[in-house]
Motif scaffolding. Sequence first.
Motif, PDB file in Angstrom:
ATOM      1  N   MET A  33       0.887  -1.136  -0.089  1.00  0.00           N
ATOM      2  CA  MET A  33      -0.056  -0.087   0.101  1.00  0.00           C
ATOM      3  C   MET A  33       0.902   1.213   0.046  1.00  0.00           C
ATOM      4  SD  MET A  33      -2.837   0.949   2.827  1.00  0.00           S
ATOM      5  CE  MET A  33      -3.597   2.600   2.558  1.00  0.00           C
ATOM      6  N   GLN A  34       0.318   2.251  -0.974  1.00  0.00           N
ATOM      7  CA  GLN A  34       1.335   3.720  -0.884  1.00  0.00           C
ATOM      8  C   GLN A  34       0.518   4.711  -0.851  1.00  0.00           C
ATOM      9  OE1 GLN A  34       4.614   3.796  -1.028  1.00  0.00           O
ATOM     10  NE2 GLN A  34       4.814   1.384  -0.863  1.00  0.00           N
ATOM     11  N   GLY A  35       0.933   5.635  -0.333  1.00  0.00           N
ATOM     12  CA  GLY A  35       0.152   6.856  -0.278  1.00  0.00           C
ATOM     13  C   GLY A  35      -0.100   7.580   1.075  1.00  0.00           C
ATOM     14  N   PRO A  36      -0.530   8.662   1.180  1.00  0.00           N
ATOM     15  CA  PRO A  36      -0.462   9.383   2.224  1.00  0.00           C
ATOM     16  C   PRO A  36      -1.510   8.639   3.515  1.00  0.00           C
ATOM     17  CG  PRO A  36      -2.069  10.508   0.914  1.00  0.00           C
ATOM     18  CD  PRO A  36      -1.323   9.376   0.267  1.00  0.00           C
ATOM     19  N   VAL A  37      -1.282   8.960   4.839  1.00  0.00           N
ATOM     20  CA  VAL A  37      -1.889   8.249   5.727  1.00  0.00           C
ATOM     21  C   VAL A  37      -2.899   8.899   6.207  1.00  0.00           C
ATOM     22  CG1 VAL A  37      -0.338   8.771   7.646  1.00  0.00           C
ATOM     23  CG2 VAL A  37      -1.673   6.673   7.915  1.00  0.00           C
ATOM     24  N   ASP A  38      -4.345   8.469   6.653  1.00  0.00           N
ATOM     25  CA  ASP A  38      -5.148   9.348   7.473  1.00  0.00           C
ATOM     26  C   ASP A  38      -5.756   8.002   8.365  1.00  0.00           C
ATOM     27  OD1 ASP A  38      -6.773   7.706   5.723  1.00  0.00           O
ATOM     28  OD2 ASP A  38      -7.549   9.658   4.680  1.00  0.00           O
ATOM     29  N   TYR A  39      -6.609   8.408   8.992  1.00  0.00           N
ATOM     30  CA  TYR A  39      -7.483   7.169  10.056  1.00  0.00           C
ATOM     31  C   TYR A  39      -7.818   5.780   9.169  1.00  0.00           C
ATOM     32  CZ  TYR A  39      -9.276   5.436  14.407  1.00  0.00           C
ATOM     33  OH  TYR A  39      -9.636   4.646  15.429  1.00  0.00           O
ATOM     34  N   ASP A  40      -8.462   6.149   8.100  1.00  0.00           N
ATOM     35  CA  ASP A  40      -8.907   5.208   7.296  1.00  0.00           C
ATOM     36  C   ASP A  40      -7.697   4.403   6.720  1.00  0.00           C
ATOM     37  OD1 ASP A  40     -11.509   5.759   7.644  1.00  0.00           O
ATOM     38  OD2 ASP A  40     -11.558   7.218   5.792  1.00  0.00           O
ATOM     39  N   ALA A  41      -6.848   4.910   6.270  1.00  0.00           N
ATOM     40  CA  ALA A  41      -5.624   4.419   5.563  1.00  0.00           C
ATOM     41  C   ALA A  41      -4.883   3.544   6.910  1.00  0.00           C
ATOM     42  CB  ALA A  41      -4.618   5.273   5.135  1.00  0.00           C
ATOM     43  N   GLU A  42      -4.779   4.059   8.014  1.00  0.00           N
ATOM     44  CA  GLU A  42      -4.374   3.343   9.160  1.00  0.00           C
ATOM     45  C   GLU A  42      -4.682   1.905   9.358  1.00  0.00           C
ATOM     46  OE1 GLU A  42      -3.580   3.561  14.177  1.00  0.00           O
ATOM     47  OE2 GLU A  42      -4.134   5.362  12.709  1.00  0.00           O
ATOM     48  N   LEU A  43      -6.136   2.051   9.525  1.00  0.00           N
ATOM     49  CA  LEU A  43      -7.086   0.985   9.814  1.00  0.00           C
ATOM     50  C   LEU A  43      -7.716   0.024   8.670  1.00  0.00           C
ATOM     51  CD1 LEU A  43      -9.181   2.431  12.720  1.00  0.00           C
ATOM     52  CD2 LEU A  43      -6.956   1.119  12.671  1.00  0.00           C
ATOM     53  N   THR A  44      -6.912   0.224   7.446  1.00  0.00           N
ATOM     54  CA  THR A  44      -7.351  -0.471   6.223  1.00  0.00           C
ATOM     55  C   THR A  44      -7.508  -1.942   6.369  1.00  0.00           C
ATOM     56  OG1 THR A  44      -7.113  -0.760   3.902  1.00  0.00           O
ATOM     57  CG2 THR A  44      -4.972  -0.544   5.291  1.00  0.00           C
ATOM     58  N   ARG A  45      -6.501  -2.627   6.999  1.00  0.00           N
ATOM     59  CA  ARG A  45      -6.475  -4.089   7.213  1.00  0.00           C
ATOM     60  C   ARG A  45      -7.605  -4.544   8.225  1.00  0.00           C
ATOM     61  NH1 ARG A  45      -1.669  -6.810   5.796  1.00  0.00           N
ATOM     62  NH2 ARG A  45      -2.731  -8.588   6.416  1.00  0.00           N
ATOM     63  N   TYR A  46      -8.277  -3.574   8.981  1.00  0.00           N
ATOM     64  CA  TYR A  46      -9.310  -4.188   9.719  1.00  0.00           C
ATOM     65  C   TYR A  46     -10.782  -3.848   8.936  1.00  0.00           C
ATOM     66  CZ  TYR A  46      -6.865  -4.646  13.960  1.00  0.00           C
ATOM     67  OH  TYR A  46      -5.614  -4.894  14.770  1.00  0.00           O
ATOM     68  N   GLY A  47     -10.788  -3.004   8.028  1.00  0.00           N
ATOM     69  CA  GLY A  47     -11.988  -3.092   7.091  1.00  0.00           C
ATOM     70  C   GLY A  47     -12.902  -4.262   6.902  1.00  0.00           C
ATOM     71  N   ALA A  48     -12.261  -5.207   6.275  1.00  0.00           N
ATOM     72  CA  ALA A  48     -12.870  -6.202   5.780  1.00  0.00           C
ATOM     73  C   ALA A  48     -13.272  -7.263   6.995  1.00  0.00           C
ATOM     74  CB  ALA A  48     -11.977  -7.136   4.727  1.00  0.00           C
ATOM     75  N   VAL A  49     -12.436  -7.197   7.857  1.00  0.00           N
ATOM     76  CA  VAL A  49     -12.791  -7.813   9.294  1.00  0.00           C
ATOM     77  C   VAL A  49     -14.019  -7.426   9.823  1.00  0.00           C
ATOM     78  CG1 VAL A  49     -11.947  -8.558  11.452  1.00  0.00           C
ATOM     79  CG2 VAL A  49     -10.496  -8.655   9.493  1.00  0.00           C
ATOM     80  N   LEU A  50     -14.080  -6.240   9.979  1.00  0.00           N
ATOM     81  CA  LEU A  50     -14.949  -5.380  10.555  1.00  0.00           C
ATOM     82  C   LEU A  50     -16.502  -5.590   9.808  1.00  0.00           C
ATOM     83  CD1 LEU A  50     -13.302  -2.332  12.028  1.00  0.00           C
ATOM     84  CD2 LEU A  50     -14.426  -4.224  13.351  1.00  0.00           C
ATOM     85  N   ARG A  51     -16.426  -5.331   8.470  1.00  0.00           N
ATOM     86  CA  ARG A  51     -17.756  -5.441   7.703  1.00  0.00           C
ATOM     87  C   ARG A  51     -18.014  -6.892   7.949  1.00  0.00           C
ATOM     88  NH1 ARG A  51     -14.428  -2.210   4.309  1.00  0.00           N
ATOM     89  NH2 ARG A  51     -13.679  -3.775   3.131  1.00  0.00           N
ATOM     90  N   ARG A  52     -17.049  -7.837   8.016  1.00  0.00           N
ATOM     91  CA  ARG A  52     -17.958  -9.284   8.222  1.00  0.00           C
ATOM     92  C   ARG A  52     -18.710  -9.375   9.465  1.00  0.00           C
ATOM     93  NH1 ARG A  52     -13.015 -10.988   5.567  1.00  0.00           N
ATOM     94  NH2 ARG A  52     -11.972 -11.104   7.503  1.00  0.00           N
ATOM     95  N   ALA A  53     -18.181  -8.785  10.305  1.00  0.00           N
ATOM     96  CA  ALA A  53     -18.397  -8.785  11.817  1.00  0.00           C
ATOM     97  C   ALA A  53     -19.859  -8.169  11.884  1.00  0.00           C
ATOM     98  CB  ALA A  53     -17.453  -8.395  12.882  1.00  0.00           C
ATOM     99  N   TRP A  54     -19.983  -7.021  11.192  1.00  0.00           N
ATOM    100  CA  TRP A  54     -21.345  -6.121  11.396  1.00  0.00           C
ATOM    101  C   TRP A  54     -22.097  -6.932  10.740  1.00  0.00           C
ATOM    102  CZ3 TRP A  54     -17.785  -1.166   9.763  1.00  0.00           C
ATOM    103  CH2 TRP A  54     -17.177  -0.839  10.935  1.00  0.00           C
ATOM    104  N   ASP A  55     -21.968  -7.565   9.686  1.00  0.00           N
ATOM    105  CA  ASP A  55     -23.134  -8.307   8.907  1.00  0.00           C
ATOM    106  C   ASP A  55     -24.319  -7.306   8.899  1.00  0.00           C
ATOM    107  OD1 ASP A  55     -24.432 -10.258   7.554  1.00  0.00           O
ATOM    108  OD2 ASP A  55     -25.076 -11.198   9.392  1.00  0.00           O
ATOM    109  N   VAL A  56     -24.133  -6.113   8.262  1.00  0.00           N
ATOM    110  CA  VAL A  56     -25.178  -5.517   7.886  1.00  0.00           C
ATOM    111  C   VAL A  56     -26.185  -5.932   7.026  1.00  0.00           C
ATOM    112  CG1 VAL A  56     -25.838  -2.959   7.427  1.00  0.00           C
ATOM    113  CG2 VAL A  56     -23.847  -3.236   8.322  1.00  0.00           C
ATOM    114  N   ARG A  57     -27.376  -6.085   7.165  1.00  0.00           N
ATOM    115  CA  ARG A  57     -28.536  -6.595   6.436  1.00  0.00           C
ATOM    116  C   ARG A  57     -29.492  -5.750   5.859  1.00  0.00           C
ATOM    117  NH1 ARG A  57     -29.592 -10.168  11.944  1.00  0.00           N
ATOM    118  NH2 ARG A  57     -27.598 -11.204  11.893  1.00  0.00           N
ATOM    119  N   PRO A  58     -30.038  -5.839   4.597  1.00  0.00           N
ATOM    120  CA  PRO A  58     -30.582  -4.971   3.975  1.00  0.00           C
ATOM    121  C   PRO A  58     -32.072  -4.580   4.800  1.00  0.00           C
ATOM    122  CG  PRO A  58     -30.195  -7.127   2.422  1.00  0.00           C
ATOM    123  CD  PRO A  58     -29.486  -7.019   3.905  1.00  0.00           C
ATOM    124  N   GLY A  59     -32.342  -2.945   4.882  1.00  0.00           N
ATOM    125  CA  GLY A  59     -33.095  -2.673   5.942  1.00  0.00           C
ATOM    126  C   GLY A  59     -32.755  -2.049   6.902  1.00  0.00           C
TER     127      GLY A  59
END
Length: 254
Positions: free
Chosen positions: A1-27
């Motif tokens: 990964m290249q580019g400037p850092v911000d909070y989203d970039a810092e935590l990029t590896r947690y993104g997919a893990v959290l989306r699975r954990a949240w399991d947001v459902r339609p509606g």
Amino acid sequence: MQGPVDYDAELTRYGAVLRRAWDVRPGDRVLDIGCGGGRTTRDAARAAHAGRALGLDVSARAVERARALARAEGLGNVAFECADAQRYDFAYDSFDLAISRFGTMFFADPAAAFANIARALRPGGRLVMAVWQSGDRNEWDVTIRRALGDPQPRGPDPFSLADPAVVEEILRGAGFAGVTFTDVGEPVYYGPDPDAALDWVRGFSCTSAALQNLDPAAAAATLDRLRDALAEHLTADGVWFDARAWIVHANRGR
């Protein structure tokens, strides 16, 4: 990964893990606690489709940015408020899911905050949040504090919810049940090079607290030491640190 850092970039590896954990459902009606620039809220809104997502953060600047990004992405089912979830006047039973990406560790009164969040959830509604494990299990914290010569945390404590027994007691007292903890180890990104990483770390409260009482020469020496410590973690993909978190699941009692 290249580019400037911000909070989203810092935590990029947690993104997919959290989306699975949240399991947001339609509606789903989703509450995002400590939403920052709104990346997680927007992700939740897209997953909810016909549902909606509300992001709360105490930073007016972050909320302004979150609103601008949501408008740019054309998301009509997302909203943001500059507010503290501990005191926000939620309508009772108004959300199916409350999520947080490292945004729940800084409440002045955690018991009151989680009780307020529980009231905002429908009976059986879910809370899924990521919180840091203890500082000694997070390489970024150990390295930064050692370089600063400041081993004791001052100011807001990012590890206030590191102890599962403490967290479970708080959540059960607030009206949650079925509290579980999932151990997650993913690295965090601090920038493409040591200079970018140093710029990022200088914005941390622990860094500013350690530097504020130093004379200019001592502050410069401390920053040099910190840059050297960051450089030791430079890889072909930038500066990375090992990190350890809990993903906490709970349900509002019926």
